[in-house]
Design a protein around this motif. Structure first.
Motif, PDB file in Angstrom:
ATOM      1  N   SER A  30       0.581  17.500   7.858  1.00  6.99           N
ATOM      2  CA  SER A  30      -0.239  17.301   9.064  1.00  6.99           C
ATOM      3  C   SER A  30      -1.722  17.079   8.778  1.00  6.99           C
ATOM      4  O   SER A  30      -2.531  17.051   9.695  1.00  6.99           O
ATOM      5  CB  SER A  30      -0.048  18.444  10.054  1.00  6.99           C
ATOM      6  OG  SER A  30      -0.679  19.612   9.598  1.00  6.99           O
ATOM      7  N   ASN A  89      -7.208  -3.279   8.848  1.00  2.09           N
ATOM      8  CA  ASN A  89      -6.408  -2.143   8.399  1.00  2.09           C
ATOM      9  C   ASN A  89      -5.602  -1.532   9.522  1.00  2.09           C
ATOM     10  O   ASN A  89      -5.609  -0.338   9.719  1.00  2.09           O
ATOM     11  CB  ASN A  89      -7.314  -1.088   7.762  1.00  2.09           C
ATOM     12  CG  ASN A  89      -7.688  -1.471   6.358  1.00  2.09           C
ATOM     13  OD1 ASN A  89      -8.778  -1.945   6.126  1.00  2.09           O
ATOM     14  ND2 ASN A  89      -6.764  -1.289   5.446  1.00  2.09           N
ATOM     15  N   MET A  90      -4.894  -2.369  10.285  1.00  2.00           N
ATOM     16  CA  MET A  90      -4.056  -1.844  11.348  1.00  2.00           C
ATOM     17  C   MET A  90      -2.706  -1.545  10.738  1.00  2.00           C
ATOM     18  O   MET A  90      -1.752  -2.294  10.865  1.00  2.00           O
ATOM     19  CB  MET A  90      -3.973  -2.864  12.475  1.00  2.00           C
ATOM     20  CG  MET A  90      -5.330  -3.108  13.110  1.00  2.00           C
ATOM     21  SD  MET A  90      -5.400  -4.580  14.128  1.00  2.00           S
ATOM     22  CE  MET A  90      -5.478  -5.840  12.877  1.00  2.00           C
ATOM     23  N   LEU A  91      -2.659  -0.462  10.023  1.00  2.00           N
ATOM     24  CA  LEU A  91      -1.492  -0.133   9.233  1.00  2.00           C
ATOM     25  C   LEU A  91      -0.318   0.257  10.119  1.00  2.00           C
ATOM     26  O   LEU A  91      -0.477   0.965  11.106  1.00  2.00           O
ATOM     27  CB  LEU A  91      -1.819   1.012   8.292  1.00  2.00           C
ATOM     28  CG  LEU A  91      -3.008   0.755   7.359  1.00  2.00           C
ATOM     29  CD1 LEU A  91      -3.409   2.041   6.644  1.00  2.00           C
ATOM     30  CD2 LEU A  91      -2.668  -0.328   6.351  1.00  2.00           C
ATOM     31  N   TYR A 135       0.411   5.386   0.958  1.00  2.00           N
ATOM     32  CA  TYR A 135      -0.366   6.511   1.456  1.00  2.00           C
ATOM     33  C   TYR A 135       0.545   7.736   1.444  1.00  2.00           C
ATOM     34  O   TYR A 135       1.770   7.614   1.424  1.00  2.00           O
ATOM     35  CB  TYR A 135      -0.817   6.276   2.909  1.00  2.00           C
ATOM     36  CG  TYR A 135      -1.949   5.301   3.062  1.00  2.00           C
ATOM     37  CD1 TYR A 135      -1.722   3.929   3.013  1.00  2.00           C
ATOM     38  CD2 TYR A 135      -3.255   5.750   3.273  1.00  2.00           C
ATOM     39  CE1 TYR A 135      -2.771   3.031   3.160  1.00  2.00           C
ATOM     40  CE2 TYR A 135      -4.305   4.859   3.432  1.00  2.00           C
ATOM     41  CZ  TYR A 135      -4.050   3.507   3.372  1.00  2.00           C
ATOM     42  OH  TYR A 135      -5.089   2.621   3.521  1.00  2.00           O
ATOM     43  N   GLN A 190       0.878  11.836   3.337  1.00  4.10           N
ATOM     44  CA  GLN A 190       0.373  12.784   4.319  1.00  4.10           C
ATOM     45  C   GLN A 190       0.918  14.155   3.961  1.00  4.10           C
ATOM     46  O   GLN A 190       2.142  14.378   4.001  1.00  4.10           O
ATOM     47  CB  GLN A 190       0.783  12.398   5.738  1.00  4.10           C
ATOM     48  CG  GLN A 190       0.108  13.246   6.797  1.00  4.10           C
ATOM     49  CD  GLN A 190       0.409  12.782   8.209  1.00  4.10           C
ATOM     50  OE1 GLN A 190       1.420  12.143   8.454  1.00  4.10           O
ATOM     51  NE2 GLN A 190      -0.483  13.105   9.140  1.00  4.10           N
ATOM     52  N   PHE A 248       2.814   2.407  10.046  1.00  7.39           N
ATOM     53  CA  PHE A 248       3.475   3.482   9.324  1.00  7.39           C
ATOM     54  C   PHE A 248       4.928   3.578   9.775  1.00  7.39           C
ATOM     55  O   PHE A 248       5.206   3.683  10.957  1.00  7.39           O
ATOM     56  CB  PHE A 248       2.789   4.821   9.582  1.00  7.39           C
ATOM     57  CG  PHE A 248       1.450   4.975   8.916  1.00  7.39           C
ATOM     58  CD1 PHE A 248       0.305   4.453   9.501  1.00  7.39           C
ATOM     59  CD2 PHE A 248       1.323   5.647   7.706  1.00  7.39           C
ATOM     60  CE1 PHE A 248      -0.928   4.589   8.899  1.00  7.39           C
ATOM     61  CE2 PHE A 248       0.098   5.790   7.088  1.00  7.39           C
ATOM     62  CZ  PHE A 248      -1.035   5.254   7.684  1.00  7.39           C
ATOM     63  N   GLY A 249       5.839   3.551   8.822  1.00  9.40           N
ATOM     64  CA  GLY A 249       7.245   3.781   9.125  1.00  9.40           C
ATOM     65  C   GLY A 249       7.549   5.262   9.014  1.00  9.40           C
ATOM     66  O   GLY A 249       6.677   6.106   9.166  1.00  9.40           O
ATOM     67  N   TYR A 262       0.844  -1.190   0.000  1.00 13.28           N
ATOM     68  CA  TYR A 262       0.000   0.000   0.000  1.00 13.28           C
ATOM     69  C   TYR A 262       0.884   1.247   0.000  1.00 13.28           C
ATOM     70  O   TYR A 262       1.967   1.249   0.576  1.00 13.28           O
ATOM     71  CB  TYR A 262      -0.855   0.064   1.275  1.00 13.28           C
ATOM     72  CG  TYR A 262      -2.018  -0.878   1.311  1.00 13.28           C
ATOM     73  CD1 TYR A 262      -1.842  -2.207   1.691  1.00 13.28           C
ATOM     74  CD2 TYR A 262      -3.301  -0.437   0.997  1.00 13.28           C
ATOM     75  CE1 TYR A 262      -2.922  -3.077   1.735  1.00 13.28           C
ATOM     76  CE2 TYR A 262      -4.373  -1.306   1.041  1.00 13.28           C
ATOM     77  CZ  TYR A 262      -4.184  -2.610   1.410  1.00 13.28           C
ATOM     78  OH  TYR A 262      -5.241  -3.469   1.453  1.00 13.28           O
ATOM     79  N   TYR A 279      -5.000   7.700   0.983  1.00  8.76           N
ATOM     80  CA  TYR A 279      -4.697   6.485   0.239  1.00  8.76           C
ATOM     81  C   TYR A 279      -4.316   6.851  -1.198  1.00  8.76           C
ATOM     82  O   TYR A 279      -4.937   7.725  -1.825  1.00  8.76           O
ATOM     83  CB  TYR A 279      -5.919   5.565   0.233  1.00  8.76           C
ATOM     84  CG  TYR A 279      -5.878   4.460  -0.791  1.00  8.76           C
ATOM     85  CD1 TYR A 279      -6.519   4.609  -2.018  1.00  8.76           C
ATOM     86  CD2 TYR A 279      -5.196   3.275  -0.547  1.00  8.76           C
ATOM     87  CE1 TYR A 279      -6.485   3.602  -2.966  1.00  8.76           C
ATOM     88  CE2 TYR A 279      -5.166   2.264  -1.502  1.00  8.76           C
ATOM     89  CZ  TYR A 279      -5.803   2.433  -2.702  1.00  8.76           C
ATOM     90  OH  TYR A 279      -5.763   1.445  -3.642  1.00  8.76           O
ATOM     91  N   GLY A 336      -4.779  14.468   7.346  1.00 13.30           N
ATOM     92  CA  GLY A 336      -4.965  13.029   7.472  1.00 13.30           C
ATOM     93  C   GLY A 336      -4.313  12.303   6.303  1.00 13.30           C
ATOM     94  O   GLY A 336      -4.293  12.809   5.187  1.00 13.30           O
ATOM     95  N   PRO A 337      -3.755  11.137   6.542  1.00 10.17           N
ATOM     96  CA  PRO A 337      -3.162  10.373   5.437  1.00 10.17           C
ATOM     97  C   PRO A 337      -4.184  10.107   4.335  1.00 10.17           C
ATOM     98  O   PRO A 337      -5.371   9.939   4.600  1.00 10.17           O
ATOM     99  CB  PRO A 337      -2.710   9.075   6.112  1.00 10.17           C
ATOM    100  CG  PRO A 337      -2.519   9.443   7.539  1.00 10.17           C
ATOM    101  CD  PRO A 337      -3.577  10.481   7.822  1.00 10.17           C
ATOM    102  N   TYR A 374       4.234   7.104   2.409  1.00 11.01           N
ATOM    103  CA  TYR A 374       4.430   5.904   3.217  1.00 11.01           C
ATOM    104  C   TYR A 374       4.158   4.656   2.381  1.00 11.01           C
ATOM    105  O   TYR A 374       3.098   4.540   1.754  1.00 11.01           O
ATOM    106  CB  TYR A 374       3.486   5.893   4.416  1.00 11.01           C
ATOM    107  CG  TYR A 374       3.703   7.005   5.408  1.00 11.01           C
ATOM    108  CD1 TYR A 374       2.927   8.155   5.380  1.00 11.01           C
ATOM    109  CD2 TYR A 374       4.699   6.899   6.386  1.00 11.01           C
ATOM    110  CE1 TYR A 374       3.115   9.173   6.297  1.00 11.01           C
ATOM    111  CE2 TYR A 374       4.890   7.907   7.306  1.00 11.01           C
ATOM    112  CZ  TYR A 374       4.096   9.045   7.258  1.00 11.01           C
ATOM    113  OH  TYR A 374       4.285  10.043   8.184  1.00 11.01           O
TER     114      TYR A 374
END
Lengths: 110, 112
Positions: free
Chosen positions: A41, A96-98, A36, A38, A100-101, A34, A46, A43-44, A87
């Motif tokens: 600041s 969807n417990m993504l 995404y 941002q 994020f790095g 996936y 898709y 919201g991310p 990301y």
């Protein structure tokens, strides 16, 4: 979940293609890639996702290597509004417990 | 179709007060996720809920934090006795349980 590795930052000239790489060498067979982003600041948002085949939508293209150990997000004609943190995430769609790095901070310059 | 709605957008609380953050998912979405973003850091998963059920709360701090998604109404993230370290942006996302997650614009909590 598999980890991903992305360069911390990249620059791109406005109007040129932005190619954002991502390594996911430990990806499992049932995990999707996936992307995404941002924007400052907010919201991310898709962008795109894929499993094995390359994918394209109105925002971007996703190229996944045959061994699935890496991928590239391509923004074909970057604009100043594409400046954001991008990301790359791998997820098995169990929920969807993504994870994020750090992402790649893309700076599009005039 | 309205997107994910979060309110308030900004919330200021004194130390020790309670903070309530609300999230209305997109129409037709029954899966809600909360994430926290500390200043200058990435997003961290907190909790995953379906209607009236907590599915995964592995990212929630053990104390003072709770979340619910009732049968009617928005999802609520509740922080009791807030401390300065709770100051962050809290994002909610909803999904039709499949692929992409749609995020709200977040609630920025400032604890003074």
């Amino acid at each position: 979940d598999a980890k991903t590795t992305q360069p911390p930052s990249m620059d791109c000239a406005e109007g040129r293609a932005a190619n954002l790489p991502c390594n996911h060498s430990t990806i499992s067979g049932n995990e999707y890639v996936y992307w995404y982003r941002q924007i400052h600041s907010q919201g991310p948002q898709y962008i795109i996702h894929g499993l094995k085949n390359n994918e394209t939508n109105e925002m971007a293209s996703l190229i996944i290597t045959e061994d699935r150990k890496s991928s590239t997000l391509i923004l074909p004609h970057a604009t100043l509004r594409d400046t954001a943190v991008y990301y790359c995430i791998v997820d098995n769609n169990a929920g969807n417990m993504l994870t994020f790095g750090g992402g790649t901070r893309l700076m599009v310059k005039p | 179709n309205a997107g994910v709605m979060q309110n308030p957008r900004h919330l200021v609380r004194r130390r020790g007060q309670e903070a309530r953050l609300r999230c209305s998912p997109m129409k037709g979405h029954s899966h809600v996720y909360w994430y926290r973003q500390l200043p200058e850091e990435g997003l961290k998963f907190m909790v995953y809920l379906q209607k009236e059920n907590i599915i995964d709360e592995s990212g929630m701090p053990k104390e003072r934090f709770s979340a619910e998604f009732p049968k009617e109404g928005p999802s609520i993230l509740r922080i009791q006795q807030v401390v300065r370290g709770d100051s962050a942006a809290y994002f909610c996302a909803s999904s039709p349980r499949g692929f992409e997650a749609f995020f709200g614009q977040g609630t920025r909590l400032t604890v003074v």
